[in-house]
Design an enzyme around this catalytic site. Structure first.
Site, PDB file in Angstrom:
ATOM      1  N   SER A  17       0.823  -1.211   0.000  1.00  0.00           N
ATOM      2  CA  SER A  17       0.000   0.000   0.000  1.00  0.00           C
ATOM      3  C   SER A  17       0.859   1.263   0.000  1.00  0.00           C
ATOM      4  CB  SER A  17      -0.957   0.001   1.188  1.00  0.00           C
ATOM      5  OG  SER A  17      -0.232  -0.054   2.385  1.00  0.00           O
ATOM      6  N   ARG A  18       2.188   1.098   0.092  1.00  0.00           N
ATOM      7  CA  ARG A  18       3.044   2.295  -0.044  1.00  0.00           C
ATOM      8  C   ARG A  18       4.472   1.913  -0.451  1.00  0.00           C
ATOM      9  NH1 ARG A  18       5.197   3.328   5.489  1.00  0.00           N
ATOM     10  NH2 ARG A  18       4.070   1.997   6.934  1.00  0.00           N
ATOM     11  N   TYR A 158      18.261  -4.711  11.889  1.00  0.00           N
ATOM     12  CA  TYR A 158      17.838  -4.672  10.480  1.00  0.00           C
ATOM     13  C   TYR A 158      18.819  -5.435   9.582  1.00  0.00           C
ATOM     14  CZ  TYR A 158      16.150  -2.410   6.154  1.00  0.00           C
ATOM     15  OH  TYR A 158      15.644  -2.159   4.900  1.00  0.00           O
TER      16      TYR A 158
HETATM   17  P1  NDP Z   1       7.609   1.592   3.702  1.00  0.00           P
HETATM   18  O1  NDP Z   1       7.768   1.903   5.147  1.00  0.00           O
HETATM   19  O2  NDP Z   1       7.198   2.677   2.764  1.00  0.00           O
HETATM   20  O3  NDP Z   1       6.574   0.375   3.516  1.00  0.00           O
HETATM   21  C1  NDP Z   1       6.685  -0.768   4.312  1.00  0.00           C
HETATM   22  C2  NDP Z   1       5.500  -1.659   4.057  1.00  0.00           C
HETATM   23  O4  NDP Z   1       5.598  -2.795   4.936  1.00  0.00           O
HETATM   24  C3  NDP Z   1       4.172  -0.973   4.339  1.00  0.00           C
HETATM   25  O5  NDP Z   1       3.264  -1.244   3.311  1.00  0.00           O
HETATM   26  C4  NDP Z   1       3.724  -1.629   5.630  1.00  0.00           C
HETATM   27  O6  NDP Z   1       2.331  -1.789   5.719  1.00  0.00           O
HETATM   28  C5  NDP Z   1       4.330  -3.018   5.511  1.00  0.00           C
HETATM   29  N1  NDP Z   1       4.420  -3.679   6.800  1.00  0.00           N
HETATM   30  C6  NDP Z   1       5.189  -3.315   7.861  1.00  0.00           C
HETATM   31  N2  NDP Z   1       4.970  -4.173   8.891  1.00  0.00           N
HETATM   32  C7  NDP Z   1       4.059  -5.075   8.471  1.00  0.00           C
HETATM   33  C8  NDP Z   1       3.436  -6.194   9.061  1.00  0.00           C
HETATM   34  N3  NDP Z   1       3.711  -6.586  10.320  1.00  0.00           N
HETATM   35  N4  NDP Z   1       2.540  -6.902   8.336  1.00  0.00           N
HETATM   36  C9  NDP Z   1       2.239  -6.523   7.084  1.00  0.00           C
HETATM   37  N5  NDP Z   1       2.790  -5.478   6.454  1.00  0.00           N
HETATM   38  C10 NDP Z   1       3.693  -4.751   7.152  1.00  0.00           C
HETATM   39  O7  NDP Z   1       8.980   0.930   3.278  1.00  0.00           O
HETATM   40  P2  NDP Z   1       9.784   0.838   1.900  1.00  0.00           P
HETATM   41  O8  NDP Z   1       8.857   0.812   0.751  1.00  0.00           O
HETATM   42  O9  NDP Z   1      10.881   1.805   1.949  1.00  0.00           O
HETATM   43  O10 NDP Z   1      10.449  -0.610   2.075  1.00  0.00           O
HETATM   44  C11 NDP Z   1       9.959  -1.785   1.462  1.00  0.00           C
HETATM   45  C12 NDP Z   1      10.989  -2.887   1.659  1.00  0.00           C
HETATM   46  O11 NDP Z   1      12.236  -2.478   1.104  1.00  0.00           O
HETATM   47  C13 NDP Z   1      11.278  -3.187   3.135  1.00  0.00           C
HETATM   48  O12 NDP Z   1      11.467  -4.579   3.296  1.00  0.00           O
HETATM   49  C14 NDP Z   1      12.574  -2.448   3.399  1.00  0.00           C
HETATM   50  O13 NDP Z   1      13.303  -3.020   4.446  1.00  0.00           O
HETATM   51  C15 NDP Z   1      13.257  -2.604   2.060  1.00  0.00           C
HETATM   52  N6  NDP Z   1      14.296  -1.596   1.804  1.00  0.00           N
HETATM   53  C16 NDP Z   1      14.001  -0.248   1.770  1.00  0.00           C
HETATM   54  C17 NDP Z   1      15.000   0.668   1.541  1.00  0.00           C
HETATM   55  C18 NDP Z   1      14.751   2.133   1.490  1.00  0.00           C
HETATM   56  O14 NDP Z   1      15.747   2.897   1.413  1.00  0.00           O
HETATM   57  N7  NDP Z   1      13.521   2.610   1.506  1.00  0.00           N
HETATM   58  C19 NDP Z   1      16.390   0.232   1.334  1.00  0.00           C
HETATM   59  C20 NDP Z   1      16.586  -1.179   1.374  1.00  0.00           C
HETATM   60  C21 NDP Z   1      15.565  -2.059   1.604  1.00  0.00           C
HETATM   61  P3  NDP Z   1       1.368  -0.645   6.322  1.00  0.00           P
HETATM   62  O15 NDP Z   1       1.540   0.557   5.472  1.00  0.00           O
HETATM   63  O16 NDP Z   1       0.037  -1.286   6.189  1.00  0.00           O
HETATM   64  O17 NDP Z   1       1.840  -0.432   7.736  1.00  0.00           O
END
Ligand code: NDP
Length: 249
Positions: A17-18, A158
């Site tokens: 969703s994001r 992490y």
């Molecule tokens: P965001 O914080 O924008 O999105 C994270 C997503 O994970 C949200 O949709 C959130 O859902 C969901 N989420 C978190 N906890 C749960 C849970 N317990 N059950 C179900 N859904 C959950 O993060 P990013 O888009 O930046 O990151 C996406 C992935 O990429 C992650 O795994 C992150 O570790 C990885 N990543 C990101 C980097 C960055 O620089 N942004 C760099 C390297 C890796 P909700 O909105 O419903 O809470």
């Protein structure tokens, strides 16, 4: 975006969703796939409202599925609902993740467990119950991180979780090869999403200096790599970790 064709495929992206998740789900939907938009149904219903609005914006080819990836029962039930609805799954992207940064000296056990349970155990649950419904020839793409490759200050929880995701990916690739299911990981660098908003501006500036191509990543940069690893043409690539870091790693 690169032009892909996923017509007839069902793709589930966790945490879609994001951020990187929504860019990936959008790319799959635009390439003809039926997208399963997974979200965490928080108690105040805000996430569900956001997910419903997003699904509406993306059009009819998106199906909503709530589950907390930390809870095995919720993930198993979600996968079974997907099986009933679509007869199975073709592509699973394990993207949901959180950060709780703090130096090890100050990190609480709760912060350690929160990140391990979401970022590693969550991937375990989704792979375990997702593999049950994946059709032969399917694809799993796990989202790791540059932090799991290099290790960043304040991210013991992490980095440990993301390094664990890479290990899980390498083993599962071997276990699922007989079903022609390729299992790979993408390791994003520093990507402009809400998660990055939790990182201090001076730390972000330091990150930028390390990136040879001279810019932070966009969610679409990561989505492109994920979609490539989900294609039929990439079938001989499995057990691999693909950095998407602008040359940093
Ligand atoms: P965001 O914080 O924008 O999105 C994270 C997503 O994970 C949200 O949709 C959130 O859902 C969901 N989420 C978190 N906890 C749960 C849970 N317990 N059950 C179900 N859904 C959950 O993060 P990013 O888009 O930046 O990151 C996406 C992935 O990429 C992650 O795994 C992150 O570790 C990885 N990543 C990101 C980097 C960055 O620089 N942004 C760099 C390297 C890796 P909700 O909105 O419903 O809470």
């Amino acid at each position: 975006m690169i032009r892909y064709d996923f017509t007839g495929k069902v793709a589930l992206v966790t945490g879609s969703s994001r951020g990187i998740g929504v860019a990936t789900l959008t790319a799959f939907a635009k390439a003809g796939a039926t997208g399963v938009l997974h979200f965490w149904d928080d108690p105040d219903g805000g996430n569900r409202r956001d997910a419903e609005a997003l699904a509406k914006a993306l059009g009819g080819a998106v199906h909503l599925e709530p589950a907390d990836v930390r809870e095995a029962g919720e993930v198993e039930a979600m996968m079974q609902r997907v099986k009933v609805q679509f007869g199975g799954l073709d592509i699973l992207v394990n993207n949901a993740g959180i950060i709780r940064d703090r130096t090890l000296k100050k990190m609480t056990l709760d912060e350690w467990h929160a990140v391990l349970q979401t970022n590693l155990t969550g991937v375990f649950h989704c792979c375990k119950y997702g593999a049950d419904i994946l059709r032969d020839g399917g694809r799993i793409v796990n989202i790791a991180s540059i932090a799991g490759l290099l290790g960043f200050h304040g991210q013991t929880n992490y980095a440990a979780a993301k390094a664990g995701v890479m290990g899980l990916t390498r083993v599962l690739a071997k276990e699922l090869a007989r079903r022609r299911i390729a299992v790979n990981a993408v390791a994003p660098g520093v990507i402009q999403t809400a998660m990055l908003g939790e990182v201090k501006a001076d730390v972000q500036a330091e990150y930028l200096k390390q990136i040879p191509v001279g810019r932070l990543g966009k969610p679409e940069d990561v989505a492109n790599a994920i979609l490539f690893l989900a294609t039929e043409e990439s079938e001989y690539i499995t057990g691999h970790v693909l950095p998407v870091t602008g040359g940093w790693a």
